[in-house]
Design an enzyme around this catalytic site. Sequence first.
Site, PDB file in Angstrom:
ATOM      1  N   LYS A 150       0.834  -1.214   0.000  1.00 57.77           N
ATOM      2  CA  LYS A 150       0.000   0.000   0.000  1.00 57.77           C
ATOM      3  C   LYS A 150       0.864   1.258   0.000  1.00 57.77           C
ATOM      4  O   LYS A 150       0.603   2.191  -0.761  1.00 57.77           O
ATOM      5  CB  LYS A 150      -0.881  -0.017   1.267  1.00 57.77           C
ATOM      6  CG  LYS A 150      -1.413   1.342   1.694  1.00 57.77           C
ATOM      7  CD  LYS A 150      -2.312   1.249   2.898  1.00 57.77           C
ATOM      8  CE  LYS A 150      -1.697   1.577   4.230  1.00 57.77           C
ATOM      9  NZ  LYS A 150      -1.374   2.972   4.490  1.00 57.77           N
ATOM     10  N   ASN A 151       1.886   1.271   0.863  1.00 61.01           N
ATOM     11  CA  ASN A 151       2.634   2.512   1.052  1.00 61.01           C
ATOM     12  C   ASN A 151       3.644   2.788  -0.060  1.00 61.01           C
ATOM     13  O   ASN A 151       4.334   3.803  -0.028  1.00 61.01           O
ATOM     14  CB  ASN A 151       3.291   2.541   2.435  1.00 61.01           C
ATOM     15  CG  ASN A 151       2.227   2.685   3.520  1.00 61.01           C
ATOM     16  OD1 ASN A 151       1.083   3.049   3.227  1.00 61.01           O
ATOM     17  ND2 ASN A 151       2.586   2.377   4.762  1.00 61.01           N
ATOM     18  N   ASP A 200       4.219   0.173  12.332  1.00 65.82           N
ATOM     19  CA  ASP A 200       3.026  -0.545  11.858  1.00 65.82           C
ATOM     20  C   ASP A 200       3.028  -2.016  12.281  1.00 65.82           C
ATOM     21  O   ASP A 200       2.078  -2.741  11.983  1.00 65.82           O
ATOM     22  CB  ASP A 200       2.943  -0.471  10.326  1.00 65.82           C
ATOM     23  CG  ASP A 200       2.786   0.952   9.844  1.00 65.82           C
ATOM     24  OD1 ASP A 200       2.056   1.711  10.498  1.00 65.82           O
ATOM     25  OD2 ASP A 200       3.405   1.321   8.833  1.00 65.82           O
ATOM     26  N   ASP A 254      -5.205   8.205   9.399  1.00 69.94           N
ATOM     27  CA  ASP A 254      -5.421   7.542  10.692  1.00 69.94           C
ATOM     28  C   ASP A 254      -5.305   8.508  11.864  1.00 69.94           C
ATOM     29  O   ASP A 254      -4.493   9.422  11.844  1.00 69.94           O
ATOM     30  CB  ASP A 254      -4.373   6.442  10.872  1.00 69.94           C
ATOM     31  CG  ASP A 254      -4.578   5.308   9.892  1.00 69.94           C
ATOM     32  OD1 ASP A 254      -5.726   5.106   9.460  1.00 69.94           O
ATOM     33  OD2 ASP A 254      -3.593   4.640   9.565  1.00 69.94           O
ATOM     34  N   ARG A 286      -3.571  10.561   3.521  1.00 73.32           N
ATOM     35  CA  ARG A 286      -2.500  11.537   3.726  1.00 73.32           C
ATOM     36  C   ARG A 286      -1.744  11.833   2.428  1.00 73.32           C
ATOM     37  O   ARG A 286      -0.696  12.444   2.446  1.00 73.32           O
ATOM     38  CB  ARG A 286      -1.538  11.001   4.797  1.00 73.32           C
ATOM     39  CG  ARG A 286      -2.269  10.803   6.117  1.00 73.32           C
ATOM     40  CD  ARG A 286      -1.361  10.524   7.262  1.00 73.32           C
ATOM     41  NE  ARG A 286      -0.337  11.520   7.452  1.00 73.32           N
ATOM     42  CZ  ARG A 286      -0.520  12.716   7.993  1.00 73.32           C
ATOM     43  NH1 ARG A 286      -1.721  13.072   8.393  1.00 73.32           N
ATOM     44  NH2 ARG A 286       0.478  13.546   8.139  1.00 73.32           N
TER      45      ARG A 286
HETATM   46  N1  EPU Z   1       6.431  14.141  11.243  1.00 75.24           N
HETATM   47  C1  EPU Z   1       6.618  15.464  11.598  1.00 75.24           C
HETATM   48  N2  EPU Z   1       6.608  16.401  10.601  1.00 75.24           N
HETATM   49  C2  EPU Z   1       6.452  16.072   9.291  1.00 75.24           C
HETATM   50  C3  EPU Z   1       6.281  14.724   8.947  1.00 75.24           C
HETATM   51  C4  EPU Z   1       6.271  13.760   9.946  1.00 75.24           C
HETATM   52  O1  EPU Z   1       6.750  15.781  12.771  1.00 75.24           O
HETATM   53  O2  EPU Z   1       6.442  16.974   8.447  1.00 75.24           O
HETATM   54  C5  EPU Z   1       6.365  13.142  12.313  1.00 75.24           C
HETATM   55  C6  EPU Z   1       4.959  12.502  12.356  1.00 75.24           C
HETATM   56  O3  EPU Z   1       4.074  13.274  13.105  1.00 75.24           O
HETATM   57  C7  EPU Z   1       5.238  11.167  12.985  1.00 75.24           C
HETATM   58  C8  EPU Z   1       6.629  10.822  12.458  1.00 75.24           C
HETATM   59  O4  EPU Z   1       7.205  12.033  11.998  1.00 75.24           O
HETATM   60  O5  EPU Z   1       5.292  11.303  14.387  1.00 75.24           O
HETATM   61  C9  EPU Z   1       6.642   9.800  11.340  1.00 75.24           C
HETATM   62  O6  EPU Z   1       5.947  10.285  10.214  1.00 75.24           O
HETATM   63  P1  EPU Z   1       6.345   9.901   8.729  1.00 75.24           P
HETATM   64  O7  EPU Z   1       6.283  11.131   7.909  1.00 75.24           O
HETATM   65  O8  EPU Z   1       7.600   9.120   8.738  1.00 75.24           O
HETATM   66  O9  EPU Z   1       5.179   8.921   8.323  1.00 75.24           O
HETATM   67  P2  EPU Z   1       4.053   9.127   7.226  1.00 75.24           P
HETATM   68  O10 EPU Z   1       4.670   9.390   5.907  1.00 75.24           O
HETATM   69  O11 EPU Z   1       2.993  10.024   7.711  1.00 75.24           O
HETATM   70  C10 EPU Z   1       4.159   6.607   6.539  1.00 75.24           C
HETATM   71  C11 EPU Z   1       3.143   5.523   6.370  1.00 75.24           C
HETATM   72  C12 EPU Z   1       2.652   5.041   7.724  1.00 75.24           C
HETATM   73  C13 EPU Z   1       3.859   4.540   8.515  1.00 75.24           C
HETATM   74  C14 EPU Z   1       4.924   5.649   8.613  1.00 75.24           C
HETATM   75  C15 EPU Z   1       6.190   5.200   9.301  1.00 75.24           C
HETATM   76  C16 EPU Z   1       2.055   6.095   4.312  1.00 75.24           C
HETATM   77  C17 EPU Z   1       0.847   6.596   3.612  1.00 75.24           C
HETATM   78  N3  EPU Z   1       1.998   6.045   5.632  1.00 75.24           N
HETATM   79  O12 EPU Z   1       3.460   7.664   7.199  1.00 75.24           O
HETATM   80  O13 EPU Z   1       1.794   3.960   7.492  1.00 75.24           O
HETATM   81  O14 EPU Z   1       3.448   4.165   9.800  1.00 75.24           O
HETATM   82  O15 EPU Z   1       5.250   6.110   7.283  1.00 75.24           O
HETATM   83  O16 EPU Z   1       6.778   4.171   8.610  1.00 75.24           O
HETATM   84  O17 EPU Z   1       3.033   5.716   3.687  1.00 75.24           O
HETATM   85  C18 EPU Z   1      -0.053   2.563   7.802  1.00 75.24           C
HETATM   86  O18 EPU Z   1       0.267   2.034   6.719  1.00 75.24           O
HETATM   87  O19 EPU Z   1      -0.932   2.104   8.550  1.00 75.24           O
HETATM   88  C19 EPU Z   1       0.643   3.788   8.208  1.00 75.24           C
HETATM   89  C20 EPU Z   1       0.202   4.591   9.186  1.00 75.24           C
END
Ligand code: EPU
Length: 432
Positions: A21-22, A303, A114, A90
């Site tokens: 998915k990601n 995850d 989420d 997102r």
């Molecule tokens: N963060 C910040 N500022 C930003 C971006 C992120 O503070 O500008 C913080 C977030 O608040 C969080 C942490 O950094 O506390 C991690 O966020 P990250 O940006 O790494 O994650 P994401 O891109 O929002 C993706 C996956 C998530 C997965 C995370 C970590 C997607 C769509 N989502 O999220 O997947 O948990 O990376 O690997 O790719 C899921 O699949 O269920 C899921 C939540």
Amino acid sequence: MRAIIKGGRSLEGSITLAGAKNAATKMMLASLLTDEPCILYNFPDIGDTEITAELCKKIGSTIDLRHGTLTIHTPEIKESRVLQLSRRNRLPILALGPLLIRAGEAEVPILGGDKIGPRPVDLHIEALKALGAEIEVTPESYRASAPKGLHGAEIAFAFPSVGATENALLASVRAKGKTVLRNAAMEPEIIDLIKMLQKMGAIIELGSDRTIYIEGVSHLHGTTHTILPDRNEAVSFACLAIATNGRIFVHGASQDHLITFLNVIRRLGGEYEVAPEGIAFSRKGALKPVHIETGTHPGYMTDWQQPLTVLLTQAEGMSTIHETIYEDRFGYTEDLNRMGARIEPAHGCINGICRFSGKTFNHSAKIYGSTPLSGTNMKIRDIRAGIAHVIAALVADGTSEIDGMEELDRGYEKIDERLRKLGADISRVKSA
Ligand code: EPU
């Protein structure tokens, strides 16, 4: 939608992983960088790809999904300001770079997704600004323009954010000049995205210490790409096999993506056999407690903590989990406790200090096992909590009813049907 699950059976058999998915959703957005068609194989038919398809169609893409192959083609950008979307994840913020490159301006809605903490996007915005974008954050949207076009920049992330790294990649591959991303995330899904971009004509080098070098090119072309298998699905099915004392061959599971997880499985007394086509998971005897801290890849993924927590309710003794990625990812443990688990979430750090030290939200947990679980009624709050509910219900004695299955469908393809093939007693009705 509501699932009705009768638990207590060992699950046995073989299951094939869907495409990740990601990675799939980001690749759809990468395809916006070219006016030629892109073909994605092993494409997952899930809620999150549907939501992303709605965004791409509004932008001007034609999309055809047949037997796991997605053809996406955006000959022209029809709409660079996309505000009306029926459902949100997102992803829209990642469309800003491709839209700026092809249309010079963009507007996308504020993110959904989420409910697992505040999830700021400051790192995305800072990176886009460094690349030359002007961004206005309104109550409903991110509005961006690039009057002089995007240009290369040196960007050092304060945290190796997955989304911000992807955003910077998509915005810089066609920007003028060179970009350096420091402290970037290096998840297998990001490497797969880079592989697709490289096939489209991008020049991207992977350096040491989380550094990515991008040399902007003026044009990208269409490509074909096979999406890597979903490692989050792999971990979910592995925990399911061990928690139900069964044996599941996870077709497509790759040792390369699961090294950290496999070590945990060995420590807790699970068994795995790696074959060229996948990995078989089972249990050896009594399960032992383990101590986990979630982290960015190659660490233990955030995850993966929810399915593991269910497994740890069946281990003899106290296990601990320190969640260092998301602020609020233990809400689902309330439901597990109602089923008979003994899980104590807390706001202090555990086994070391993380960036959430001194904050007042629960980001650690002690799990005391082993505890029998019994069926109950639950409501899913996010995708990974949802799979924990399903695994717990399959382990439990009696019947559970789980509301909000559409959340789970955002990340797991045809989950009921696939679990039934492993012997699960699961059916679905409309929520009351
Ligand atoms: N963060 C910040 N500022 C930003 C971006 C992120 O503070 O500008 C913080 C977030 O608040 C969080 C942490 O950094 O506390 C991690 O966020 P990250 O940006 O790494 O994650 P994401 O891109 O929002 C993706 C996956 C998530 C997965 C995370 C970590 C997607 C769509 N989502 O999220 O997947 O948990 O990376 O690997 O790719 C899921 O699949 O269920 C899921 C939540």
